[in-house]
Design an enzyme around this catalytic site. Structure first.
Site, PDB file in Angstrom:
ATOM      1  N   SER A 130       0.959  -1.184   0.038  1.00 26.75           N
ATOM      2  CA  SER A 130      -0.081  -0.028  -0.103  1.00 26.75           C
ATOM      3  C   SER A 130       0.861   1.309  -0.032  1.00 26.75           C
ATOM      4  CB  SER A 130      -1.053  -0.026   1.309  1.00 26.75           C
ATOM      5  OG  SER A 130      -1.626   1.141   1.177  1.00 26.75           O
ATOM      6  N   LYS A 185      -4.468  -6.890   3.437  1.00 22.85           N
ATOM      7  CA  LYS A 185      -4.300  -5.652   2.519  1.00 22.85           C
ATOM      8  C   LYS A 185      -5.890  -5.303   1.969  1.00 22.85           C
ATOM      9  CE  LYS A 185      -2.773  -2.715  -0.667  1.00 22.85           C
ATOM     10  NZ  LYS A 185      -3.939  -2.489  -1.473  1.00 22.85           N
ATOM     11  N   HIS A 188      -7.543  -3.580   4.815  1.00 24.47           N
ATOM     12  CA  HIS A 188      -6.977  -2.028   4.856  1.00 24.47           C
ATOM     13  C   HIS A 188      -7.584  -1.221   3.639  1.00 24.47           C
ATOM     14  CE1 HIS A 188      -4.274   0.842   2.437  1.00 24.47           C
ATOM     15  NE2 HIS A 188      -3.799   1.297   3.673  1.00 24.47           N
ATOM     16  N   ASN A 189      -7.950  -1.807   2.508  1.00 24.13           N
ATOM     17  CA  ASN A 189      -8.684  -0.944   1.392  1.00 24.13           C
ATOM     18  C   ASN A 189     -10.222  -0.860   1.797  1.00 24.13           C
ATOM     19  OD1 ASN A 189      -6.092  -1.368   0.079  1.00 24.13           O
ATOM     20  ND2 ASN A 189      -7.053  -1.933  -1.767  1.00 24.13           N
ATOM     21  N   GLU A 192     -10.105   2.129   3.961  1.00 24.96           N
ATOM     22  CA  GLU A 192      -9.776   3.142   3.051  1.00 24.96           C
ATOM     23  C   GLU A 192     -11.025   3.803   2.605  1.00 24.96           C
ATOM     24  OE1 GLU A 192      -7.877   3.662  -1.098  1.00 24.96           O
ATOM     25  OE2 GLU A 192      -6.497   2.742   0.403  1.00 24.96           O
TER      26      GLU A 192
END
Length: 479
Positions: A130, A185, A188-189, A192
């Site tokens: 990222s 990940k 995480h997105n 986001e």
């Protein structure tokens, strides 16, 4: 060709090219390869002075240039293109070599690939990266999965090229086996998506309710970025809002079509949360908000629907409202992170990954898109209590939300009265209130399910499952 390269990168689009340059800048000899050989030559011609590159035009040359154990980083599109690259390179590798997938792969594909390659003695390292193209070049947050053995060999290299937190710690850790890295990940997105939606709602409330201009809102965000909301996304939001379109002289944000796109990782986060039975309502609302924005025909057909008449605020009222929006934004962000970490914990339990949530918070402190000052406190909360059931159970975060809740509720009242959509703020508050409720209407839901489908229910006063024979003059209960 001599085996002189310590690591290789195949797939030299922007992310792959910058990652290769990052390795070279940090003293590693890097083999580079691309399906279109001209891209390989262009990289060496333009950036060859940054370090040692070993260009290769064929897969065989590329593999032969790598020292053992071979470390081969794949930076191509997720899905079938990744499978195609693996099928091309795997037969050329030997037991102990490793393939590192740095794309945005679905973690289920990573688990499959890891299993298949393990049978050949090859380590497959699904690695979340990222930070975008700038992060790839200057230091991203890196989330590798795979075997412990692969990390023993690869980890020191990743630690060297990763972003560094303010305390100097590298923003990389061995997340866990097989698909753990890509799972983290993915979440995480998802966070986001939620973070961006909440910031967008704060902007629209400040503009449509408080009456501020984009430039004035940029100044407000800059002020917020000097406090507890200090983060990369708040920082760049101020930059975007202060930007003026050179062609029209209008605020940049006013000349951009208001239809947000997405690449899929936020959607995956919600889909997997449904599979795991984890409520990520804030992340889901962010995904749906992007989806709704893209339905132009539906929105055009609905422009004339009735709504309230906006009531302008005085200068003093606007300033007070802005302070309340800051409280609502901060509280809603805590809820989004709470939901994301809950999903990571659930995924870790489901797939036996043993993910350290404190370490996840630690490696998100630098390099990544959601890097924020309060991740230090999230890390500390999980370090102090690895079994922490929720961030909202942490004393400090619970106290802050308690202090913010009145303003949070008033912001949503104002949004409703003024007809300004704030689905992220509303979903976050509903989640918070649902957690703290003594009783939920799920008891009624269970009664309905038992009535029409004999699905049974449990009671508060005795153990076991029960079914009521509904209908007639008198319902009969049976265990």
């Amino acid at each position: 060709m001599s085996s002189s390269a310590q690591i290789g990168v195949t797939g030299l689009a922007v992310m792959g090219r910058n990652l290769a340059r990052n390795f070279a800048r940090n003293g590693y000899t890097v083999a580079v390869h691309n399906r279109t050989a001209s891209k390989t030559r262009e990289l060496v011609e333009e950036f060859g002075g940054e370090g040692e590159f070993v260009p290769a035009e064929t897969a065989k040359e590329f593999v032969e240039s790598l020292e053992r154990p071979r470390r081969l980083v794949v930076m191509v599109k997720a899905g079938e293109p990744t499978d195609a690259v693996i099928e091309e390179f795997a037969p050329l590798l030997e037991p102990g070599d490793m393939i590192i997938d740095g794309g945005n792969a679905h973690f289920a594909d990573t688990r499959r690939r890891e299993r298949e390659l393990r049978e050949q003695g090859i380590h497959f390292v699904g690695t979340g990266i990222s930070g975008g193209e700038e992060g790839a070049l200057h230091g991203p947050s890196i989330m590798p999965g795979g075997s412990v053995e692969s990390y023993d060999s690869l980890g020191p290299m990743l630690e060297k090229i990763s972003a560094k937190a303010d305390d100097g710690a590298p923003c990389v850790t061995h997340v866990g086996p097989d698909g753990a890295g890509h799972f983290v990940k993915m979440v995480h997105n998802g966070i986001e998506y939620a973070d961006m939606q909440l910031i967008g709602e704060a902007y629209q409330l400040l503009r449509d309710v408080a009456g501020y201009s984009p430039a004035e809102i940029a100044d407000i965000f800059r002020t917020w970025n000097r406090g507890r909301l200090d983060s990369y996304l708040i920082e760049i939001t101020a930059e975007v809002l202060s930007h003026v379109d050179a062609e029209t002289g209008k605020p940049f944000v006013d000349v951009v079509v208001d239809q947000a796109e997405q690449k899929g990782t936020g959607r995956w986060t919600v889909q997997i949360a449904l599979d795991l039975g984890v409520p990520v309502s804030g992340i889901a609302e962010a995904v749906f908000a992007r989806s709704l924005s893209g339905h132009a025909a539906l929105r055009d057909a609905s422009r004339d629907l009735a709504g309230p008449t906006a009531t302008p605020l005085s200068k003093e009222e606007a300033a007070a409202f802005a302070d309340k929006v800051e409280q609502a934004l901060y509280a809603s962000k805590i809820v989004s992170y709470t939901q994301g970490f809950h999903e990571i914990a659930a995924g870790s339990a489901e797939y036996d990954w043993d993910i350290d949530l404190g370490e996840v918070a630690s490696i998100w402190r630098g390099g990544c898109i959601i890097r924020a000052a309060f991740l230090d406190r999230i890390r500390a909360a999980y370090d102090a209590r690895p079994d922490l059931p929720s961030l909202l159970s942490d004393e400090t975060f619970a106290r802050e939300i308690a202090e913010a809740q009145d303003d949070w509720r008033e912001v949503l009242i104002a949004a409703t009265r003024q007809g300004v959509p704030a689905p992220g703020f509303a979903a976050a508050l509903a989640y918070y209130d649902a957690l703290r409720a003594e009783r939920l209407p799920a008891a009624l839901t269970q009664g309905q399910r038992d009535y029409f489908g004999a699905h049974t229910y449990r009671r508060v006063d005795k153990d076991g499952s029960f079914h009521t024979l509904w209908g007639g003059d008198r319902a009969e209960v049976r265990a």
